[in-house]
Design a protein around this motif. Structure first.
Motif, PDB file in Angstrom:
ATOM      1  N   UNK B 428       0.628  -1.398  -0.285  1.00  7.00           N
ATOM      2  CA  UNK B 428      -0.033  -0.122   0.499  1.00  7.00           C
ATOM      3  C   UNK B 428       1.233   0.822   0.177  1.00  7.00           C
ATOM      4  N   UNK B 429       2.373   0.851   0.774  1.00  5.32           N
ATOM      5  CA  UNK B 429       2.938   2.070   0.687  1.00  5.32           C
ATOM      6  C   UNK B 429       3.564   2.311  -0.891  1.00  5.32           C
ATOM      7  N   UNK B 430       3.471   1.822  -1.419  1.00  2.00           N
ATOM      8  CA  UNK B 430       4.528   1.857  -2.373  1.00  2.00           C
ATOM      9  C   UNK B 430       3.103   2.759  -3.748  1.00  2.00           C
ATOM     10  N   UNK B 431       2.284   1.596  -3.618  1.00  4.28           N
ATOM     11  CA  UNK B 431       1.017   1.987  -4.766  1.00  4.28           C
ATOM     12  C   UNK B 431       0.926   3.930  -4.216  1.00  4.28           C
ATOM     13  N   UNK B 432       0.466   4.332  -3.487  1.00  4.88           N
ATOM     14  CA  UNK B 432      -0.025   5.087  -2.645  1.00  4.88           C
ATOM     15  C   UNK B 432       1.523   6.122  -3.132  1.00  4.88           C
ATOM     16  N   UNK B 433       2.627   5.752  -3.420  1.00  3.06           N
ATOM     17  CA  UNK B 433       3.836   6.728  -3.530  1.00  3.06           C
ATOM     18  C   UNK B 433       3.418   7.019  -5.541  1.00  3.06           C
ATOM     19  N   UNK B 434       3.666   6.137  -5.626  1.00  2.00           N
ATOM     20  CA  UNK B 434       3.300   6.164  -7.314  1.00  2.00           C
ATOM     21  C   UNK B 434       2.682   7.432  -7.444  1.00  2.00           C
ATOM     22  N   UNK B 435       1.057   6.952  -7.133  1.00  2.00           N
ATOM     23  CA  UNK B 435       0.728   7.695  -7.158  1.00  2.00           C
ATOM     24  C   UNK B 435       0.810   9.479  -6.612  1.00  2.00           C
ATOM     25  N   UNK B 497       5.951  -8.508  -1.873  1.00  4.93           N
ATOM     26  CA  UNK B 497       5.159  -7.381  -2.567  1.00  4.93           C
ATOM     27  C   UNK B 497       5.503  -7.196  -3.975  1.00  4.93           C
ATOM     28  N   UNK B 498       6.674  -7.863  -4.753  1.00  3.44           N
ATOM     29  CA  UNK B 498       7.290  -7.395  -5.697  1.00  3.44           C
ATOM     30  C   UNK B 498       5.856  -8.309  -6.693  1.00  3.44           C
ATOM     31  N   UNK B 499       5.783  -9.257  -5.901  1.00  2.00           N
ATOM     32  CA  UNK B 499       4.260 -10.538  -7.294  1.00  2.00           C
ATOM     33  C   UNK B 499       3.485  -9.726  -6.714  1.00  2.00           C
ATOM     34  N   UNK B 500       2.966  -9.228  -6.144  1.00  2.00           N
ATOM     35  CA  UNK B 500       1.427  -8.009  -6.055  1.00  2.00           C
ATOM     36  C   UNK B 500       1.856  -7.173  -6.988  1.00  2.00           C
ATOM     37  N   UNK B 501       2.866  -6.318  -6.585  1.00  2.00           N
ATOM     38  CA  UNK B 501       3.148  -5.430  -7.936  1.00  2.00           C
ATOM     39  C   UNK B 501       2.957  -6.023  -9.626  1.00  2.00           C
ATOM     40  N   UNK B 502       3.812  -7.280  -9.988  1.00  2.76           N
ATOM     41  CA  UNK B 502       3.836  -7.502 -11.338  1.00  2.76           C
ATOM     42  C   UNK B 502       2.319  -7.864 -11.559  1.00  2.76           C
ATOM     43  N   UNK B 503       1.683  -8.017 -10.108  1.00  6.21           N
ATOM     44  CA  UNK B 503       0.026  -8.934 -11.547  1.00  6.21           C
ATOM     45  C   UNK B 503      -0.582  -7.175 -11.245  1.00  6.21           C
ATOM     46  N   UNK B 504      -0.391  -6.023 -10.768  1.00 10.16           N
ATOM     47  CA  UNK B 504      -0.904  -5.046 -10.770  1.00 10.16           C
ATOM     48  C   UNK B 504      -0.531  -4.343 -11.881  1.00 10.16           C
ATOM     49  N   UNK B 505       0.983  -4.499 -12.073  1.00 10.66           N
ATOM     50  CA  UNK B 505       1.695  -3.799 -13.433  1.00 10.66           C
ATOM     51  C   UNK B 505       0.493  -4.376 -14.579  1.00 10.66           C
ATOM     52  N   UNK B 506       0.884  -5.894 -14.711  1.00 12.36           N
ATOM     53  CA  UNK B 506       0.655  -6.606 -15.539  1.00 12.36           C
ATOM     54  C   UNK B 506      -0.846  -6.065 -16.436  1.00 12.36           C
ATOM     55  N   UNK B 507      -1.985  -5.934 -14.823  1.00 14.83           N
ATOM     56  CA  UNK B 507      -3.340  -5.433 -15.406  1.00 14.83           C
ATOM     57  C   UNK B 507      -3.663  -4.084 -15.926  1.00 14.83           C
TER      58      UNK B 507
END
Lengths: 72, 1076
Positions: B428-435, B497-507
């Motif tokens: 969640x920290x990474x996702x919010x940081x990206x935004x 966390x990387x796997x989760x981000x990969x999943x989000x990235x692919x989508x």
């Protein structure tokens, strides 16, 4: 029979009913009559564990006896 | 008893019966085993009930517990000392039954149902009165009060079985202070809450609910309410105010509280206390965005409930001090706030999307909706739903464990915190940081002055904060930031966390991938290929990394400039007709390697569609809308390929995989680009093959190329010589050679010279720019304004009519200029020369012929260099490379490269402009030489030979003096200051030059040779001040200086390391002969 005597009989009956319910729930395979006998025996001072052992033994003997007689 | 057990089967056999009887008697007499106590029996019954629950036989467990409790109740109520069944014997009776207990059968379960229903009937029968009725009566009146206050049974009037023990047994496994729970588990009498309190609240709050319902229902509800920790009815079964005991953690919070917390009215306030497992359940509710007794969500500045906070009356824990408890809860609140903010962000994105679907965005204000952002929001939404599901699953596991139907689980605040940190916090920290980085980059673009609104935009992320960012910028930055985050997480070993981000990235990458597929399938929009109604739908998507510029597709620049890769700072609404190549490309890094191929393929597809050809119809390419696939498919393919690679690696170095869990993911991310390239390859190949076939077969590309070379490079020798001679003749005759009708007529005539027409004259369009110099016959610069345009059919215009094609015309003019000088020099009649020679002495005669030979040599050398070593050699190389080109872009690149080389080698570049000017000066000097000769010849013809000859002799000494002086001043021309002309060398080659001259003179065209005998270059030359021989001498010196300058410049050019240096080396070598 006095009222008090009737109450006592009714109470004992109720207790036996409940014990029979428990007996059924525990799947002891005791009918109501046998259970009443066993309860009275325990009330007379018979060791419950020994009584249970006797019943189990009798059931086993009875089963083997019945098996031995069945071919005839 | 024996006959009852054996059911009379032994009665037929008296011996057997007596044997069994004796045996039973002996057993009963000999076995003296100590019997169980009431507590032991209780525990055994509870264990059996638990076992039944584990086996999902809840009714059996319930019936057993209730019946046993009921038996104890009636035993304590009714048993007297003289009863047939004594209370003291109850454990023995139960022990007997428990000894005989067997696993339950279906009939047992059926009996359990009967028992439960019978018990309910009994309960209903014995509880006909309701509390309300009792309270409505006078105090202590009526039969139901009888025996209430009998000693030892003060609060045992409730004949319904107590569920306290059951409830406690459920909680047993989850309480940290197990001693307390064990104690409460074995207590089988419940302490009812104060009657008034229950009645008042129950009637007040749920009067309507209870209206007409039985007291049984009401009791059931009350019991259930009592189990609910969030209600006031809930009471902890352990006393709060107990003295501190180091062996009992549950006394800790109260002890700290007594010391630290202020007392209200001198009394210690007793807080509401719940078990830790209930707090964990509250935390799980918090993470799902639901208010709980422990935490609530407060309203933020946008009036949305996003800020999680500890509830003012949050129930406490007995083993954690207030401060520590609040600290722990605050940590959970931080994470819950982040989750809730993301939920609201997602909601705002969805609302924005719905708004877009219902009404179009106003065109004036740049409000954009990015499908990449929507995909990102959907991916994050799926992740948050997964978190919710995880929370619900944890809660379910806790409930099942408490009820005994599930596996044992650990439910403490600490374990929950660790699980949450792994599952929620990091990602969640990474996702919010990206935004926030996206918003920051946009703010940075706007300016450096920030105000409170900017901080709010960073604090409360909403879709509208990102709506001012152009979709292509947003998608590029978003995908790049995701890839960067993935790589960072993989680098630091955070694999989950990387796997989760990969999943989000692919989508998130799906929309761009889909747009790329649409672009490659439909191609670029070319006028005429689409209906007007479709134009709007087929407008270039602003989200894709390909930008459209408003250029007509027939414009030769369209292919290069019409569709390009996006660059920073270029927006659709601005009028950007030309690409700013200095700016960095705006392409997501993941597409960077294939973006050019995608762009080129779409352009080819669009072009073919515009020409009525289906680019993807070949049998070997059975494409359809579905075969493009999703980005997820591409990633899955990468995973498969990565796994295959890892299998191979596993054998060689298994320790790498064991030590580094992220290794596989890193390989897959690395393979992603290769997989994407592999995927698009067939989509590029088929259209390019079709286009090449179209260009070669239908557009006769190679024939047009041949015509270009024959005309512009004058490779059609005789025809172009005739063409030039016609123009030169016109020029010599002081007629208007630059008349377009004349030029067209001449070209038409020469095109018919061969049986097979080598050019279509109607395709060539002449233009002559500039006015004054056109009739200056003494300079080759009169041809500077001549332009010949060759019109090629579409789509060859994209190759042959580009700006670079102007080089063809430049080379054409240069060749005409050289030919002009050569022609004039060649047509200098030897007969005329001999007439001149009769009036000169031998030395001057030699000098005259030597100079003529020098001019001829240089012009021929230049001509040979240009035609043989430059044009012919480079054209041959180009043709080989051009045939290898498979795409239109490659053809254009190859052609442009060819032209660029010609430009350099023909000295037409701006860098070599000085050399070009010098060459033209030499050519002009040649013309001046001939004109000088013509003027002298005319003068001699009119005045007789003696006079000028006498004048020449009288000036002979002065000429030598002037010549020496000019040698000293020769440093005025470039770097040729050290050059000393060699008269000896020049004179030594005179014989050869004369022979060459004779040969060339024989080859001139018969129709104009006669007129050539006296070239009319005599206009303004006078021999009054300077004699003929002096003029010849001066021209010779000037030529020498110019040639040496050219040679020096070519030497410098030949010294480079590029492709053209070798060719310049050849020219340099040729010019070496100048000194010989």
């Amino acid at each position: 029979m006095s009222s008090r005597e009737a109450d006592r009989t009714s109470s004992a009956q109720q207790t036996l009913d409940v014990l029979h319910d428990i007996s059924q729930l525990l799947n002891t395979q005791l009918d109501r009559e046998t259970l009443a006998t066993c309860v009275s025996m325990i009330e007379s001072g018979v060791n419950p564990e020994a009584l249970a052992t006797v019943i189990k033994e009798l059931r086993r003997e009875n089963a083997s006896y019945s098996t031995a007689r069945s071919p005839e | 008893m024996v006959s009852q057990v054996t059911k009379g089967s032994l009665e037929d056999d008296p011996n057997a019966f007596s044997y069994q009887y004796e045996k039973a008697l002996r057993t009963l007499e000999t076995r003296q085993v100590s019997s169980d106590t009431m507590e032991t029996i209780d525990a055994r019954v509870q264990r059996l009930a638990k076992k039944a629950r584990i086996g999902i036989q809840d009714n059996l467990a319930e019936a057993l517990v209730r019946t046993w409790a009921f038996l104890k109740t009636i035993a304590s109520d009714d048993f007297q000392d003289d009863d047939e069944i004594k209370l003291s014997n109850l454990p023995e009776q139960m022990q007997f039954l428990l000894e005989l207990a067997a696993p339950p059968l279906p009939s047992t379960l059926a009996h359990a149902d009967i028992v439960l229903s019978g018990e309910r009937e009994f309960s209903a029968k014995s509880n006909k009165l309701t509390w309300k009725q009792i309270m409505e009566e006078e105090p202590f009146e009526g039969d139901h009060w009888e025996g209430v206050f009998s000693p030892g049974r003060a609060y045992e009037g409730d004949t319904s079985p107590s569920f306290a023990s059951d409830q406690e047994s459920e909680a047993e496994g989850f309480l940290s202070h197990s001693g307390e729970s064990q104690e409460s588990e074995t207590s089988y009498t419940s302490t009812p809450a104060p009657i008034g309190q229950i009645l008042t609240e129950a009637v007040y709050t749920q009067s309507e609910y209870f209206q007409g319902s039985s007291s049984e229902s009401r009791e059931l509800v009350e019991r259930l309410r009592g189990k609910q920790t969030w209600r006031r009815e809930w009471e902890m079964d352990v006393n709060w105010n107990r003295p501190f005991n180091t062996a009992d953690p549950s006394t800790f919070a109260a002890a700290v509280s007594r010391v630290m917390e202020p007392r209200v009215g001198g009394r210690i306030q007793v807080p509401k206390v719940i078990n830790e497992v209930d707090t964990v359940r509250n935390i799980l509710l918090l993470l799902q965005g639901i208010d709980s007794p422990s935490t609530i969500f407060l309203v933020d500045d946008f009036e949305e409930r996003t800020q999680a906070s500890i509830a003012p009356d949050a129930p406490r824990l007995m083993h954690i001090s207030l401060d520590a408890y609040r600290s722990i809860l605050t940590e959970f609140c931080f994470s819950a706030t982040r989750l809730q903010e993301m939920r609201h962000f997602i909601r705002s994105v969805y609302a924005h999307r719905d708004e877009r679907r219902t009404k179009r965005a106003p065109t004036m204000s740049p409000v954009f909706v990015s499908r990449t952002l929507e995909a990102f929001a959907e991916a994050v939404d799926a992740y948050i739903r997964d978190v919710d599901k995880w929370c619900a699953g944890r809660e379910e596991a806790i409930v099942q464990a408490r009820s005994g139907t599930g596996r044992q689980t650990v439910a403490t605040l600490l374990s929950c915190y660790h699980e949450m940190k792994e599952k929620v916090t990091l990602a969640l920290d990474i996702l919010q940081d990206i935004l926030r980085q996206l918003v920051k980059q946009e703010l940075r673009k706007d300016g450096t002055t920030h105000h409170r609104g900017d901080v709010e935009r960073l604090g409360f992320l909403r879709a509208k904060n990102l709506s001012s960012i152009h979709p292509s910028i947003l998608s590029t930055r978003l995908l790049d930031l995701l890839v960067h985050s993935i790589n960072t997480q993989l680098a630091i070993g955070e694999h989950p966390t990387a796997c989760l981000l990969i999943d989000i990235f692919v989508k998130t990458a799906e929309p761009i991938w889909k747009l790329a597929g649409k672009w490659m399938r439909d191609g670029m929009r070319v006028g005429g290929s689409l209906e007007i109604d479709d134009l709007e739908q087929n407008e270039q998507d602003p989200e894709l990394f390909i930008q459209f510029r408003d250029i007509n597709f027939t414009d030769p620049d369209f292919w290069e400039q019409g569709y390009t890769l996006r660059r920073e700072g270029e927006d659709d609404w601005e009028d950007n007709r030309t690409a700013s190549y200095s700016r960095p490309q705006l392409v997501p890094n993941i597409f960077a390697t294939i973006a050019s191929d995608i762009l080129a393929a779409g352009k080819v597809v669009g072009l073919l569609r515009a020409m009525g050809i289906d680019p993807l119809s070949e049998e070997q390419f059975q494409f359809s809308a579905t075969t493009w696939g999703t980005f997820s498919d591409i990633y899955t393919k990468s995973q498969v390929e990565g796994a295959e690679g890892l299998e191979h690696m596993d054998v060689e170095s298994p320790e790498i995989l064991q030590e580094d869990a992220t290794y596989g993911s890193r390989i897959v991310m690395g393979l992603l680009n290769a997989t994407m390239t592999e995927h698009i390859l067939p989509w590029c190949k088929s259209p390019n093959l079709k286009l090449k076939k179209l260009l070669l077969d239908d557009c006769d590309m190679m024939e047009h190329f041949a015509a270009f070379e024959n005309f512009y490079f004058m490779r059609q020798g005789d025809a172009m010589t005739a063409f030039c001679d016609q123009i030169f003749f016109k020029l010599d005759a002081h007629e208007k050679w630059h008349d377009l009708h004349f030029l067209n007529k001449v070209l038409r005539e020469v095109s018919m010279r061969d049986r097979k027409p080598w050019i279509s004259p109607e395709l060539v369009q002449f233009q002559v720019r500039g006015g004054r110099e056109k009739n200056n016959i003494s300079s080759v610069r009169c041809f500077d304004g001549l332009v010949a345009d060759y019109t090629v059919p579409f789509p060859l215009t994209y190759i042959l009519q580009r700006p670079s094609s102007a080089i063809y015309a430049s080379v054409f003019v240069l060749l005409i200029q050289v030919r002009r000088a050569k022609s004039v020099m060649d047509h200098l009649s030897m007969k005329d020369a001999s007439q001149v020679a009769s009036g000169l002495d031998v030395g001057d005669l030699n000098q005259f012929f030597a100079l003529k030979a020098k001019f001829s040599w240089f012009i021929n050398t230049l001509m040979n260099f240009l035609t043989i070593h430059v044009i012919s050699a480079k054209t041959t190389q180009f043709q080989v490379l051009f045939k290898k080109a498979s795409t239109l872009d490659e053809m254009i690149t190859s052609h442009d490269h060819h032209l660029a080389q010609l430009q350099i080698l023909c000295f037409l570049q701006s860098k070599t402009a000085a050399v070009h000017r010098t060459l033209l000066s030499i050519l002009d000097l040649a013309l001046q030489f001939v004109s000088c000769f013509s003027a002298y010849l005319e003068e001699r013809t009119s005045n007789g030979p003696e006079k000028p000859l006498a004048a020449d002799i009288s000036h002979k000494k002065r000429r030598h003096h002037q010549k020496r002086a000019r040698r000293n001043q020769r440093n005025t021309i470039g770097f040729a200051d050290d050059v000393v002309p060699s008269d000896v060398d020049s004179s030594s080659s005179d014989d050869e030059e004369i022979k060459e001259e004779d040969l060339e003179q024989d080859q001139t065209l018969p129709d104009i040779t006669q007129n050539r005998s006296r070239p009319s270059l005599t206009s303004s030359i006078s021999f009054a001040e300077e004699s003929f021989t002096v003029k010849i001498d001066r021209v010779s010196d000037e030529l020498d200086g110019l040639v040496r300058y050219v040679r020096k410049a070519v030497d410098v050019l030949a010294g480079g390391s590029n492709e053209t240096s070798a060719v310049f080396g050849v020219f340099s070598f040729m010019l070496e002969e100048w000194d010989m």
